[in-house]
Scaffold this active site. Structure first.
Site, PDB file in Angstrom:
ATOM      1  CB  THR A   1      -0.808   0.037   1.319  1.00  0.00           C
ATOM      2  OG1 THR A   1      -1.492  -1.172   1.460  1.00  0.00           O
ATOM      3  CG2 THR A   1      -1.789   1.202   1.356  1.00  0.00           C
TER       4      THR A   1
ATOM      5  N   GLY B   1      -6.415  -4.026   7.220  1.00  0.00           N
ATOM      6  CA  GLY B   1      -7.464  -3.040   6.984  1.00  0.00           C
ATOM      7  C   GLY B   1      -8.705  -3.235   7.828  1.00  0.00           C
TER       8      GLY B   1
ATOM      9  CB  ILE C   1     -14.034  -1.140   0.564  1.00  0.00           C
ATOM     10  CG1 ILE C   1     -14.735  -1.154  -0.809  1.00  0.00           C
ATOM     11  CG2 ILE C   1     -13.384   0.221   0.826  1.00  0.00           C
ATOM     12  CD1 ILE C   1     -15.985  -0.305  -0.870  1.00  0.00           C
TER      13      ILE C   1
END
Ligand code: ASP
Length: 337
Positions: free
Chosen positions: A196, A250, A225
């Site tokens: 990322t 995440g 997501i």
């Protein structure tokens, strides 16, 4: 079309407003751009290219900040350079979903007016972070996903690449490896695709901005997501406290609201941003048994670089000093003028 033009005029006014009035007398903030290239178990063999990539991005961002004076341009272009680099999991180099597709997320935020733009599930473009910025500046919304976001990309004249153009040999190999592990473990220990990318910047007036862009995690379910485009989870900027970009697990970062907790600590206590980063990530890792990392700059120019993962690549430029690290406590320094 007419509606679109009207929005563009509004966006011009918006971008003028984003520059906070600045009285430089008495300030001692050194303009700085700090980037990360993801956290996790980064293999030794990848380190030279990863270091090169983050250092290049920090230098590009710093150069843009010097030339344009815009923290937003600085974080966008620093992230653009990482999105173009196949060694990172963003833009070209993005991880693949379980069905071998690329679905990217990104968010950008300016701390003066709390203006922000976010995209999710976008495909076939190299620069999701620029699309997030266009959504912020040229639409009446702040977060668009999938088909709607892709329509803005087309209207904004983005190069829409042929289907599959972002799929690389490396991402296909990672997906094949992921599927093997998934079959063996039935789902546990199968998380991870470091790479990322993110950037934070501060100018001499204390304006801050943050940007994060990601290709997702290898083997994710279509439509998943992560934290990166979610304001307060993976990305946030506020001139009253600072700017943060996160990387790592995440689902945990989102549930713990990591970056907003870090900035709240800075705002409401005497914590430095580094202490706040260590406290919040320590707590998150304890609560969820998952790791993460963040880069942060407070509105006075203090830096926070902290991770509970094995490694996190980062670099920053401040004046002529270029710093870079990957391992805990590492701070490699060079003079770039
Ligand atoms: N935070 C990212 C996500 O879960 C992954 C990472 O940074 O490694 O989408």
């Amino acid at each position: 079309m007419l509606q679109y033009l009207r929005i563009s005029v509004v966006s011009l006014i918006l971008s003028i407003n984003l520059r906070q009035a600045c009285n430089l007398v008495g300030t001692s903030i050194q303009p700085t751009v700090l980037v990360h290239g993801g956290s996790g178990n980064i293999a030794d063999i990848k380190l030279p290219k990863i270091r090169l990539g983050v250092k290049r991005a920090a230098r590009i961002g710093h150069d843009v900040l010097q030339r344009t004076g815009s923290v937003l341009d600085a974080v966008e272009q620093a992230v653009n350079s990482l999105e173009e680099d196949i060694n990172f999991n963003a833009g070209y180099g993005s991880a693949l979903t379980y069905e071998s597709q690329v679905e990217m997320d990104a968010a950008i935020m300016h701390g003066a007016q709390l203006e922000a733009g976010c995209v999710s599930l976008v495909r076939d473009i190299i620069h999701p972070i620029t699309l997030a910025r266009r959504i912020m500046e040229n639409t009446r919304h702040r977060y668009l996903a999938g088909e709607g976001a892709m329509r803005i990309a087309a209207a904004e004249g983005f190069d829409i690449l042929p289907k599959g153009a972002l799929v690389t040999t490396a991402s296909l190999e990672s997906l094949a490896k992921f599927k093997k592990i998934l079959n063996k473990t039935g789902g546990s220990n199968s998380y991870g695709s470091p790479g990322t990318v993110g950037a934070v910047a501060v100018d001499a007036c204390g304006n801050v901005a943050a940007a994060t862009s990601i290709g997702g995690i290898t083997g994710k379910l279509p439509g998943r997501i992560g934290d990166s485009p979610v304001l307060g989870a993976g990305t946030y900027a506020d001139n009253e406290s600072g700017a943060v970009s996160a990387t790592g697990h995440g689902e945990s970062i989102m549930r713990f609201n990591v970056v907003s907790r870090v900035l709240a600590l800075v705002h409401h206590s005497n914590c430095t941003i580094q202490q706040a980063a260590a406290q919040v990530l320590g707590e998150m890792t304890k609560r969820f048994n998952e790791t993460a990392g963040i880069i942060a700059i407070d509105h006075r120019g203090q830096l926070g670089i902290y991770f509970t993962s094995q490694r996190m690549s980062w670099a920053y430029q401040r004046g002529a000093e270029l710093h870079c690290g990957v391992d805990p406590d590492e701070d490699e320094f060079e003079n770039v003028i």
